[in-house]
Design a protein around this motif. Structure first.
Motif, PDB file in Angstrom:
ATOM      1  N   ARG A   1      35.947  50.643  86.962  1.00  0.00           N
ATOM      2  CA  ARG A   1      35.028  51.616  85.448  1.00  0.00           C
ATOM      3  C   ARG A   1      35.662  51.179  84.241  1.00  0.00           C
ATOM      4  N   VAL A  40      36.078  48.613  82.743  1.00  0.00           N
ATOM      5  CA  VAL A  40      35.294  47.718  81.744  1.00  0.00           C
ATOM      6  C   VAL A  40      34.484  48.734  80.966  1.00  0.00           C
ATOM      7  N   ARG A  41      35.135  49.630  80.779  1.00  0.00           N
ATOM      8  CA  ARG A  41      34.892  50.760  79.370  1.00  0.00           C
ATOM      9  C   ARG A  41      33.814  51.336  79.955  1.00  0.00           C
ATOM     10  N   VAL A  42      33.214  51.586  81.022  1.00  0.00           N
ATOM     11  CA  VAL A  42      32.126  52.363  81.713  1.00  0.00           C
ATOM     12  C   VAL A  42      32.778  53.500  81.853  1.00  0.00           C
ATOM     13  N   GLN A  92      31.814  47.078  73.320  1.00  0.00           N
ATOM     14  CA  GLN A  92      31.445  46.934  74.183  1.00  0.00           C
ATOM     15  C   GLN A  92      31.148  45.696  74.148  1.00  0.00           C
ATOM     16  N   ARG A  93      30.303  44.770  73.160  1.00  0.00           N
ATOM     17  CA  ARG A  93      30.059  43.315  73.453  1.00  0.00           C
ATOM     18  C   ARG A  93      30.999  42.294  73.557  1.00  0.00           C
ATOM     19  N   ALA A 145      32.468  42.641  77.365  1.00  0.00           N
ATOM     20  CA  ALA A 145      32.126  41.763  77.960  1.00  0.00           C
ATOM     21  C   ALA A 145      31.506  40.178  77.748  1.00  0.00           C
ATOM     22  N   VAL A 187      35.070  40.261  80.853  1.00  0.00           N
ATOM     23  CA  VAL A 187      35.087  40.266  81.719  1.00  0.00           C
ATOM     24  C   VAL A 187      33.756  40.693  81.999  1.00  0.00           C
ATOM     25  N   TYR A 237      30.975  42.445  85.036  1.00  0.00           N
ATOM     26  CA  TYR A 237      31.411  43.462  86.193  1.00  0.00           C
ATOM     27  C   TYR A 237      29.843  43.554  86.851  1.00  0.00           C
ATOM     28  N   PRO A 246      28.926  46.280  89.627  1.00  0.00           N
ATOM     29  CA  PRO A 246      28.822  47.621  90.078  1.00  0.00           C
ATOM     30  C   PRO A 246      28.259  47.536  91.954  1.00  0.00           C
ATOM     31  N   TYR A 263      23.269  39.191  77.183  1.00  0.00           N
ATOM     32  CA  TYR A 263      23.919  39.517  75.837  1.00  0.00           C
ATOM     33  C   TYR A 263      24.569  39.705  75.690  1.00  0.00           C
ATOM     34  N   PRO A 264      25.860  39.109  76.450  1.00  0.00           N
ATOM     35  CA  PRO A 264      27.245  39.245  75.348  1.00  0.00           C
ATOM     36  C   PRO A 264      27.544  38.796  74.539  1.00  0.00           C
ATOM     37  N   ALA A 316      26.781  38.652  86.565  1.00  0.00           N
ATOM     38  CA  ALA A 316      28.201  38.635  85.763  1.00  0.00           C
ATOM     39  C   ALA A 316      28.837  37.210  85.027  1.00  0.00           C
ATOM     40  N   GLN A 348      27.662  35.876  81.778  1.00  0.00           N
ATOM     41  CA  GLN A 348      28.488  36.908  80.536  1.00  0.00           C
ATOM     42  C   GLN A 348      29.630  35.755  80.287  1.00  0.00           C
TER      43      GLN A 348
END
Lengths: 266, 335
Positions: free
Chosen positions: A53, A56-58, A78-79, A82, A85, A87, A89, A109-110, A159, A162
C-alpha cells in the motif's frame, strides 16, 4: 511514466510505519527491477500488505522513502503513479454496482481525460482486456454479483486497463478454488513472460511464490528478513524460522524446484 | 457508458427531458386560479399585462424555476455525497447542513435583524452561513481525529445536527409566539414568496457548485468503489473529496437559504435514478438534475393546489414521501 534502462522501478529505502505504538514496517529496503516477478511472503501481520500500500501511495510514507523510477512517490501526482502501477487490493467492496465492462473502463482513468465519458474505442479496448483474462462473457454482469474468483479476474483486468508497467497484487489467490487459483496464476505468468510486465505479489502460497517468482522478499514482524532467489528460502531452517512451524519438503518434476507443505500435527 | 450500455439510458433521458418540458410548461398554469395558454399569450404585445399574465410570469414561473433548481441541486448534492460516503443514506442534510442553516435562520429571526444587502434578506444570509459553517465544522472535526474515515464523518454530522437542534430549541424556548411561528414555518421549507431575484441567487450558487460536482463524475464512479481502489486508479481522493464537499456546501447552502430545509430529495432521487439509468455517474448526474427538478416541481404544484387557497409547506410533502421511502430502502438494502 517511462522506465529508464537499468533504473529500478521501485527503490524502497528504510521504510518504517507505525500504527499507534505498533511498528508495522521496520526499516524495510528493497528494489524491484523492470521485468521482475517478486513474491512477498511472510506470516500474518508481517507488514506485507502495508508495504504494498505504500508502493501505490494508498498510505503516504511517513518515515523512509519509496522511489518510483527514481522519483519519490510523495512528489508524484496520484494519476502519475496509477499510469505506471496497477494495484489489485486484498479485499473488494461488498457493494460494487458496476458491470465488469464499466469497472474495467474505470481503470482507464489515469490514461484518459476524466472529464469525458469513455468512448467506444475505449470500450473495445476494455473488452479486449476482459478477453485476455477470460472474462469477455461476463462484460455485462454486475461485479458484486460475481464469485470471488470471477471478481478477482475483473479486478486484475481493471488494473491492466491502466496499462501499467508494474502490477501490484495483494493476495491474488487467497480464498479462491483451485481452478481460479490456476487461472490467476496463468494470467500473471503470461503477463510477466509475454508482455514483460513486472509483478509484485503478496501471497500466502509459498509454492506459488517459489514456482513463479524470480525473487522472494520474506517479511516478519515488519522487517524484510530475506531477499533473494526462491531456492534460498525453500529450505530448512529458513522457512521454519519465518513461519514458526515445521514443513515437509518434496521435489517437483523438471524445473519445478522444491515444494513445501506445513507438517501435519498428527 | 458506451454504445453497448448506453441504449436504455438514452431512452430514459428522452423520457426525462420530455417530462421536464411538460412539467415546466404545465405547472405554472395550475393553481388556485387556473391559467390557460390563451390567457398568457398576450405578454409579448404592447398592452399592459393582465392578471392571468402576471400570475403566470411573475408569480408561478419564477416559483417553478426555483423549485426545479432546488430539486436538481439537492438531488445532485445527495448523489455526490452517496458516492463520497459510500453510504445509501448519506445526504447533505445527514451532515447537519439543514441543522446549521436552520440555526442561522432561527438566530436571525430571534435577533430580529432587519438589515439586508440588496435582494437578500438577513435570514437568508444567516441560513447560508449556518449551512456552510455546519459542513466545515463536520469536516474539520472529523479530519482532526486520527484514523479519519467516512463513517467518522457521518457520525460527526449526526452529532453536529443534534447539537444544532438543541440550540434551535433553546432559542425557540426564549422566543415570543410570532418569532416561534416564523421559525417553525421556515424549517418546514417553502417556495412561496419568490421573485426572479431569488431564482438568480439560487441559480448562481447551484450552477457553481453543480458544475464542480459535474466535473467529477469519473472520480465519483471510482469513489463508489472505495478509497483504496480509487487511489489505485489515480484519484487524488482527499482533493476530490474536499472539492465535492465545498461544492455541495455552496450549492446546498444557496438553496436552503432561500427555500428552507427541503429534506429527502437528495436522498430519494439518486436512488430512483440509479434504478432507471444505472450506476454510472456520467448518466446519474444529469438524470438527478432532471429527476430532482421534476420531482420538486410536482411536489410544489401539489403543495399549492391540494388544499387551495392554502399551501402545504413543501418540506412536509417531501418528508411524508421520504419516510416510506426510507423503509423501502431498508428492505432493498438489507445490509
Amino acid at each position: 511514466m517511462m522506465p529508464a534502462d537499468n533504473c529500478p522501478i521501485y527503490s524502497v529505502r528504510s521504510l518504517s510505519y507505525e500504527i499507534g505504538d505498533k511498528r508495522v514496517l521496520d526499516s524495510v529496503s528493497m528494489d524491484a527491477k523492470p521485468g521482475e516477478f517478486i513474491a512477498v511472503v511472510g506470516p500474518n501481520g508481517a507488514g506485507k500488505s502495508t508495504l504494498l500500500r505504500h508502493l501505490v501511495r494508498v498510505i503516504m510514507p511517513p518515515k523512509g522513502a519509496v522511489l518510483l523510477y527514481g522519483k519519490c512517490v510523495t512528489t508524484l501526482r496520484q494519476r502519475e503513479i496509477a499510469a505506471g502501477v496497477g494495484y489489485v487490493p486484498q479485499s473488494s467492496p461488498v457493494y460494487l454496482p458496476f458491470t465488469a465492462l464499466q469497472f474495467v473502463l474505470m481503470g482507464r482513468y489515469p490514461r484518459m481525460n476524466p472529464l469525458v465519458r469513455p468512448d467506444d474505442r475505449e470500450a473495445a479496448r476494455a473488452l479486449e482486456i476482459l478477453n485476455d483474462v477470460g472474462m469477455a462473457d461476463f462484460a455485462d454482469r454486475r461485479v458484486d454479483m460475481m464469485s470471488g474468483g470471477e471478481r478477482q479476474k475483473i479486478f486484475i483486468a481493471a488494473a491492466l486497463a491502466q496499462e501499467p508497467s508494474v502490477l501490484l497484487l495483494d493476495e491474488p489467490t487467497t480464498y479462491l478454488d483451485p481452478k481460479h487459483q490456476r487461472d490467476i496464476q496463468r494470467i500473471l505468468q503470461s503477463l510477466h513472460r509475454e508482455r514483460g510486465t513486472s509483478v509484485v505479489a503478496v501471497t500466502h502460497d509459498i509454492n506459488f511464490a517459489a514456482r513463479f517468482s524470480d525473487r522472494i522478499v520474506a517479511m516478519k514482524k515488519g522487517a524484510a528478513v530475506y531477499d533473494g532467489p526462491p531456492d534460498g528460502l525453500m529450505r530448512k531452517p529458513r522457512l521454519e524460522e519465518l513461519f514458526d512451524t515445521e514443513f515437509d519438503y518434496a521435489r517437483g518434476d523438471g524445473e519445478d524446484g522444491v515444494f513445501a507443505f506445513p507438517r501435519r500435527s498428527l | 457508458m458506451t454504445a453497448r450500455t448506453r441504449k436504455p439510458a438514452t431512452r430514459a433521458f428522452a423520457s426525462l427531458i420530455l417530462l421536464a418540458a411538460v412539467v415546466a410548461v404545465a405547472a405554472p398554469l395550475v393553481g388556485s386560479s387556473n391559467v390557460s395558454f390563451s390567457d398568457i399569450a398576450g405578454i409579448f404585445d404592447a398592452e399592459p399585462p393582465t392578471a392571468a399574465e402576471r400570475i403566470f410570469w411573475q408569480v408561478r414561473a419564477p416559483r417553478v424555476i426555483l423549485a426545479f433548481i432546488a430539486g436538481a441541486t439537492l438531488a445532485l448534492c445527495g448523489l455526490s455525497f452517496q458516492a463520497v460516503f459510500r453510504n445509501p443514506l448519506a445526504s447533505p442534510f445527514t451532515l447537519g447542513v439543514s441543522g446549521g442553516a436552520a440555526f442561522g435562520a432561527v438566530l436571525a429571526i430571534k435577533l430580529g435583524l432587519a438589515f439586508s444587502i440588496p435582494g437578500v434578506s438577513v435570514t437568508q444570509i444567516f441560513a447560508f452561513g449556518g449551512a456552510l459553517a455546519s459542513i466545515f465544522l463536520v469536516y474539520g472535526i472529523a479530519r482532526a481525529r486520527k484514523g479519519f474515515t467516512m463513517a467518522t464523518m457521518l457520525l460527526t454530522g449526526v452529532a453536529v445536527s443534534f447539537f444544532f437542534s438543541a440550540l434551535i430549541m433553546f432559542i425557540q424556548f426564549f422566543a415570543d409566539y410570532a418569532h416561534s411561528f416564523s421559525m417553525v414555518r421556515w424549517m418546514m421549507g417553502s417556495l412561496s414568496i419568490v421573485g426572479y431575484k431569488q431564482v438568480a441567487q439560487a441559480a448562481v450558487l447551484s450552477a457553481a457548485g453543480g458544475a464542480a460536482i459535474f466535473l467529477r463524475r469519473s472520480e465519483m464512479n471510482l469513489l463508489t468503489a472505495g478509497d483504496e481502489i480509487a487511489r489505485g486508479r489515480g484519484v487524488d481522493v482527499d482533493r476530490s473529496r474536499a472539492a465535492i464537499f465545498f461544492a455541495v456546501s455552496l450549492a446546498t447552502g444557496g438553496v436552503v437559504a432561500i427555500c428552507g430545509p427541503i429534506g429527502f430529495v437528495g436522498l430519494m432521487i439518486p436512488h430512483i435514478m440509479r434504478l432507471i439509468v444505472g450506476p454510472d455517474h456520467f448518466d446519474l448526474a444529469p438524470a438527478c438534475i432532471l429527476g430532482g427538478g421534476i420531482f420538486l416541481v410536482l411536489c410544489d404544484t401539489f403543495a399549492r393546489t391540494a388544499i387551495s387557497p392554502f399551501e402545504i409547506p413543501i418540506g412536509v410533502i417531501t418528508a411524508m414521501l421520504g419516510g416510506p421511502f426510507f423503509i423501502w430502502l431498508l428492505f432493498r438494502h438489507p445490509n
